[in-house]
Write a protein that holds these residues in place. Structure first.
Motif, PDB file in Angstrom:
ATOM      1  N   ASP A  55       0.820  -1.222   0.000  1.00 10.52           N
ATOM      2  CA  ASP A  55       0.000   0.000   0.000  1.00 10.52           C
ATOM      3  C   ASP A  55       0.843   1.257   0.000  1.00 10.52           C
ATOM      4  OD1 ASP A  55       1.065  -0.344   2.477  1.00 10.52           O
ATOM      5  OD2 ASP A  55      -0.832  -0.154   3.582  1.00 10.52           O
ATOM      6  N   THR A  56       2.183   1.131  -0.172  1.00 10.23           N
ATOM      7  CA  THR A  56       3.052   2.317  -0.188  1.00 10.23           C
ATOM      8  C   THR A  56       2.996   2.977  -1.561  1.00 10.23           C
ATOM      9  OG1 THR A  56       4.552   1.329   1.427  1.00 10.23           O
ATOM     10  CG2 THR A  56       5.422   3.148   0.106  1.00 10.23           C
ATOM     11  N   THR A  57       2.906   4.348  -1.549  1.00  9.31           N
ATOM     12  CA  THR A  57       2.926   5.103  -2.807  1.00  9.31           C
ATOM     13  C   THR A  57       4.320   5.671  -2.996  1.00  9.31           C
ATOM     14  OG1 THR A  57       0.596   5.679  -2.576  1.00  9.31           O
ATOM     15  CG2 THR A  57       1.919   7.053  -4.051  1.00  9.31           C
ATOM     16  N   CYS A  58       4.965   5.350  -4.130  1.00  8.47           N
ATOM     17  CA  CYS A  58       6.326   5.829  -4.402  1.00  8.47           C
ATOM     18  C   CYS A  58       6.303   7.326  -4.641  1.00  8.47           C
ATOM     19  CB  CYS A  58       6.904   5.118  -5.621  1.00  8.47           C
ATOM     20  SG  CYS A  58       7.180   3.349  -5.358  1.00  8.47           S
ATOM     21  N   LYS A  59       7.405   8.026  -4.401  1.00  8.18           N
ATOM     22  CA  LYS A  59       7.531   9.460  -4.596  1.00  8.18           C
ATOM     23  C   LYS A  59       7.662   9.771  -6.074  1.00  8.18           C
ATOM     24  CE  LYS A  59       9.668  10.032  -0.045  1.00  8.18           C
ATOM     25  NZ  LYS A  59      10.849  10.476   0.712  1.00  8.18           N
ATOM     26  N   ASN A  60       7.601  11.101  -6.384  1.00  2.00           N
ATOM     27  CA  ASN A  60       7.618  11.504  -7.792  1.00  2.00           C
ATOM     28  C   ASN A  60       8.915  11.123  -8.496  1.00  2.00           C
ATOM     29  OD1 ASN A  60       5.038  12.594  -7.557  1.00  2.00           O
ATOM     30  ND2 ASN A  60       5.794  14.625  -6.947  1.00  2.00           N
ATOM     31  N   HIS A  61      10.051  11.108  -7.782  1.00  7.33           N
ATOM     32  CA  HIS A  61      11.329  10.789  -8.422  1.00  7.33           C
ATOM     33  C   HIS A  61      11.656   9.292  -8.319  1.00  7.33           C
ATOM     34  CE1 HIS A  61      12.268  11.397  -4.145  1.00  7.33           C
ATOM     35  NE2 HIS A  61      13.292  10.535  -4.354  1.00  7.33           N
ATOM     36  N   GLU A  62      10.610   8.489  -7.931  1.00  8.70           N
ATOM     37  CA  GLU A  62      10.805   7.045  -7.810  1.00  8.70           C
ATOM     38  C   GLU A  62       9.880   6.301  -8.759  1.00  8.70           C
ATOM     39  OE1 GLU A  62      12.094   6.636  -3.105  1.00  8.70           O
ATOM     40  OE2 GLU A  62       9.971   6.538  -3.641  1.00  8.70           O
ATOM     41  N   THR A  63      10.281   5.112  -9.094  1.00  8.39           N
ATOM     42  CA  THR A  63       9.465   4.240  -9.951  1.00  8.39           C
ATOM     43  C   THR A  63       9.058   3.028  -9.145  1.00  8.39           C
ATOM     44  OG1 THR A  63      10.627   4.940 -11.943  1.00  8.39           O
ATOM     45  CG2 THR A  63       9.424   2.839 -12.051  1.00  8.39           C
ATOM     46  N   SER A  64       7.752   2.673  -9.230  1.00  6.42           N
ATOM     47  CA  SER A  64       7.247   1.507  -8.490  1.00  6.42           C
ATOM     48  C   SER A  64       7.692   0.220  -9.212  1.00  6.42           C
ATOM     49  CB  SER A  64       5.722   1.575  -8.401  1.00  6.42           C
ATOM     50  OG  SER A  64       5.224   0.413  -7.755  1.00  6.42           O
ATOM     51  N   LEU A  65       8.062  -0.797  -8.439  1.00  6.33           N
ATOM     52  CA  LEU A  65       8.550  -2.077  -9.002  1.00  6.33           C
ATOM     53  C   LEU A  65       7.999  -3.227  -8.166  1.00  6.33           C
ATOM     54  CD1 LEU A  65      10.409  -3.498 -11.048  1.00  6.33           C
ATOM     55  CD2 LEU A  65      12.236  -3.348  -9.360  1.00  6.33           C
ATOM     56  N   VAL A  66       7.459  -4.254  -8.855  1.00 11.51           N
ATOM     57  CA  VAL A  66       6.917  -5.442  -8.186  1.00 11.51           C
ATOM     58  C   VAL A  66       7.496  -6.682  -8.876  1.00 11.51           C
ATOM     59  CG1 VAL A  66       4.824  -6.716  -7.539  1.00 11.51           C
ATOM     60  CG2 VAL A  66       4.759  -4.209  -7.654  1.00 11.51           C
ATOM     61  N   TRP A  67       7.880  -7.692  -8.091  1.00 13.72           N
ATOM     62  CA  TRP A  67       8.326  -8.980  -8.690  1.00 13.72           C
ATOM     63  C   TRP A  67       7.981 -10.136  -7.763  1.00 13.72           C
ATOM     64  CZ3 TRP A  67      11.870  -5.445  -6.747  1.00 13.72           C
ATOM     65  CH2 TRP A  67      12.669  -5.871  -5.682  1.00 13.72           C
ATOM     66  N   ASN A  68       7.973 -11.313  -8.326  1.00 11.78           N
ATOM     67  CA  ASN A  68       7.618 -12.506  -7.555  1.00 11.78           C
ATOM     68  C   ASN A  68       8.680 -12.799  -6.498  1.00 11.78           C
ATOM     69  OD1 ASN A  68       5.234 -13.056  -8.961  1.00 11.78           O
ATOM     70  ND2 ASN A  68       6.329 -14.200 -10.542  1.00 11.78           N
ATOM     71  N   GLY A  69       8.205 -13.252  -5.383  1.00 13.83           N
ATOM     72  CA  GLY A  69       9.138 -13.609  -4.318  1.00 13.83           C
ATOM     73  C   GLY A  69       9.912 -14.893  -4.616  1.00 13.83           C
ATOM     74  N   ALA A  70       9.250 -15.747  -5.355  1.00 14.37           N
ATOM     75  CA  ALA A  70       9.913 -17.024  -5.714  1.00 14.37           C
ATOM     76  C   ALA A  70       9.820 -17.198  -7.213  1.00 14.37           C
ATOM     77  CB  ALA A  70       9.250 -18.198  -4.989  1.00 14.37           C
ATOM     78  N   GLY A  71      10.905 -17.481  -7.874  1.00 15.56           N
ATOM     79  CA  GLY A  71      10.890 -17.714  -9.327  1.00 15.56           C
ATOM     80  C   GLY A  71      10.348 -19.097  -9.658  1.00 15.56           C
ATOM     81  N   THR A  72      10.256 -19.360 -10.969  1.00 11.59           N
ATOM     82  CA  THR A  72       9.829 -20.701 -11.390  1.00 11.59           C
ATOM     83  C   THR A  72      10.893 -21.726 -11.006  1.00 11.59           C
ATOM     84  OG1 THR A  72      10.841 -20.361 -13.541  1.00 11.59           O
ATOM     85  CG2 THR A  72       8.534 -19.798 -13.341  1.00 11.59           C
ATOM     86  N   GLN A  73      10.398 -22.913 -10.821  1.00 13.98           N
ATOM     87  CA  GLN A  73      11.321 -23.993 -10.389  1.00 13.98           C
ATOM     88  C   GLN A  73      12.366 -24.269 -11.477  1.00 13.98           C
ATOM     89  OE1 GLN A  73       9.375 -27.493  -9.053  1.00 13.98           O
ATOM     90  NE2 GLN A  73      11.247 -28.707  -8.944  1.00 13.98           N
TER      91      GLN A  73
END
Length: 230
Positions: A55-73
């Motif tokens: 639920d955190t909103t990134c600042k104007n000079h930041e870019t939001s990034l999301v990735w999986n915690g675990a990769g494919t086997q």
């Protein structure tokens, strides 16, 4: 706070991460454990990555990034090397005796044993009675007559220098020659010695030239062994 540096402003570029966990970053990691996703804000100028909550909103000079915690086997790794053989375990208890097996085939006959020692000689038996004299056999045929009236006769001849000659020893009338021989002077060479028919012995020889004056003649003698033969 977890910090990861990204070289380049585009998120599709390869990233080299450096981590430092401080403060509220553990909150973002805890959320990742629950949702399976990791949320972060990337500083557009420095490339620093800050782990945040969902639920955190990134600042104007930041870019939001999301990735999986675990990769494919990933693919199954190669089989590791065989470990060392473990120590031998203790000997188990003796099992129950099995049933008696079938009788095996008869083995081959063994080799003949050594000959035993010879026994002692028995005592001699008593002599039997003398048998009766047999009948006289028939008279055999008369044998051939032997040699009789044996004699040796001789005959001599003189051989001069560079000469030759023959001596003939003749048996007496009615006698046959059985054998013969010769004697000769030292310079006479005998080249023939043989029976002369059935009634004498002949010997022939020669004498080489001796270039000396007054050389005497030498004697060649033949002898015959004679007898009456029936």
């Amino acid at each position: 706070m977890l910090r990861v540096h990204v070289f380049g402003r585009n998120l599709g570029l390869v990233m080299v991460l450096a981590a430092a966990i401080v403060g509220t970053s553990m909150v973002g990691l805890a959320g990742a454990v629950t949702t399976g996703l990791i949320y972060a804000c990337v500083n557009d100028s420095s490339g620093t990555i800050k782990i945040v909550t969902a639920d955190t909103t990134c600042k104007n000079h930041e870019t939001s990034l999301v990735w999986n915690g675990a990769g494919t086997q990933g693919p199954t790794g190669a089989t590791g090397a065989t470990g060392a053989t473990g120590a031998t375990g203790p000997t188990g208890p003796t099992g129950a005796t099995g049933a008696t097996g079938a009788t095996g085939a008869t083995g081959a006959t063994g080799a003949t044993g050594a000959t035993g020692a010879a026994g002692t000689n028995g005592t001699n038996g008593t002599n039997g009675a003398t048998g009766a004299t047999g009948a006289t056999g028939a008279t055999g045929p008369t044998g051939t007559s032997g040699v009789a009236n044996y004699e040796i006769v001789t005959s001599s001849t003189q051989i001069g220098n560079n000469g030759a000659g023959t001596a003939i020893a003749s048996c007496s009338t009615g006698k046959k020659v059985l054998g013969g021989g010769w004697t000769a002077g030292g310079n006479i060479g005998v080249h023939d010695s043989a029976p002369f028919g059935n009634f004498g012995w002949a010997v022939s020889g020669n004498r080489p030239l001796i270039p000396l004056p007054g050389v005497a003649d030498e004697t060649l003698t033949a002898f015959a062994i004679c007898a009456n033969v029936n």
